[in-house]
Design a protein around this motif. Sequence first.
Motif, PDB file in Angstrom:
ATOM      1  N   PHE A 124       0.815  -1.212   0.000  1.00  0.00           N
ATOM      2  CA  PHE A 124       0.000   0.000   0.000  1.00  0.00           C
ATOM      3  C   PHE A 124       0.849   1.263   0.000  1.00  0.00           C
ATOM      4  N   PHE A 125       1.878   1.303   0.807  1.00  0.00           N
ATOM      5  CA  PHE A 125       2.683   2.516   0.936  1.00  0.00           C
ATOM      6  C   PHE A 125       3.754   2.654  -0.133  1.00  0.00           C
ATOM      7  N   PRO A 173      -0.894   4.141  -9.048  1.00  0.00           N
ATOM      8  CA  PRO A 173      -0.531   5.243  -8.148  1.00  0.00           C
ATOM      9  C   PRO A 173      -1.766   5.707  -7.379  1.00  0.00           C
ATOM     10  N   MET A 174      -1.554   6.370  -6.259  1.00  0.00           N
ATOM     11  CA  MET A 174      -2.676   6.816  -5.438  1.00  0.00           C
ATOM     12  C   MET A 174      -3.624   7.710  -6.226  1.00  0.00           C
ATOM     13  N   ILE A 241       0.537  16.048  -5.182  1.00  0.00           N
ATOM     14  CA  ILE A 241       0.921  15.380  -3.934  1.00  0.00           C
ATOM     15  C   ILE A 241       1.809  14.189  -4.265  1.00  0.00           C
ATOM     16  N   PRO A 242       3.005  14.112  -3.678  1.00  0.00           N
ATOM     17  CA  PRO A 242       3.849  12.931  -3.901  1.00  0.00           C
ATOM     18  C   PRO A 242       3.110  11.654  -3.513  1.00  0.00           C
ATOM     19  N   ALA A 247      -0.378   8.388   0.193  1.00  0.00           N
ATOM     20  CA  ALA A 247      -0.746   7.146   0.875  1.00  0.00           C
ATOM     21  C   ALA A 247      -0.769   7.319   2.391  1.00  0.00           C
ATOM     22  N   TRP A 248       0.245   7.988   2.935  1.00  0.00           N
ATOM     23  CA  TRP A 248       0.301   8.188   4.386  1.00  0.00           C
ATOM     24  C   TRP A 248      -0.812   9.121   4.865  1.00  0.00           C
ATOM     25  N   THR A 249      -1.169  10.100   4.052  1.00  0.00           N
ATOM     26  CA  THR A 249      -2.265  10.994   4.412  1.00  0.00           C
ATOM     27  C   THR A 249      -3.588  10.238   4.443  1.00  0.00           C
TER      28      THR A 249
END
Length: 266
Positions: A124-125, A173-174, A241-242, A247-249
């Motif tokens: 996921f990350f 990608p996210m 957004i990178p 993903a962390w957000t």
Amino acid sequence: MTIFTLLLIGAFAGLTTVLFGFGGGFVTVPVIVWADAAVGSDAVMIAVATSALVMVVNAAIATVSTPVAVLERLRGRRALLLLLAVGGLCGAAVASAVPAAVVSWGFVAYLAVTIVDVSVRPGFFSRAARESSPGATVRIPSSLGVPIGAVASLLGVGGSVMTVPLLRRSGLPMSEATALANPLTLAITLPASIAFMALPHAVPVHASFLSVGIVDIGAAALLLAGSIPVIVLLRRRPLPIPDRVHAWTYLALLLIVLGAMIASLW
């Protein structure tokens, strides 16, 4: 204060719709539980039903403004979309029959399991080593359509927290995973919201303006008034957004919503 709060949360729901594919479900359920607290334990059912309607509109607007090249990944996945719709209808039917506490704590449990899943399981990350080629269709098995749709509409969450990790682990990608969550959410919430609006006396609704079935139209209208301009703006001017930060957000937002829901139930 309630009107201002709903408009503000609506704007936040619009932000999460574009950035995370939520359609507003995870954000709006705790807020509507609070706004309709006067009806007691039935507030969660009103929240789930109202959230479905908000997600239909938000997800539809986000889907229409999604690049065609991204939507092409759903080419040939009519069976998945149909089964998501069937699941959404089934979940709405079950939601009207089970105790409100089951839905409330089911929402909390669902969030908690998802948080653990994206934190512990690999993929996921960081994007999968073997990324999806441009134009490749999404690799969510059609057999998951009914369970994803049923759980999503039962809990009022739209399904994105199931579909985004699946899309992510398939190599997307996210930005694409969250964008594709919107048409999938639309497939689930459209039949679900129709079902909820066809329940005229299932639970007492003390809506600010009016209600249809168990949907608080007043709250939905205020939330949409806040969310729609944000969706339109962010689709025209996307935020760069990178991928890893994105993903962390996503995880951080799940943690915040989990805390908000637990607070609203205590």
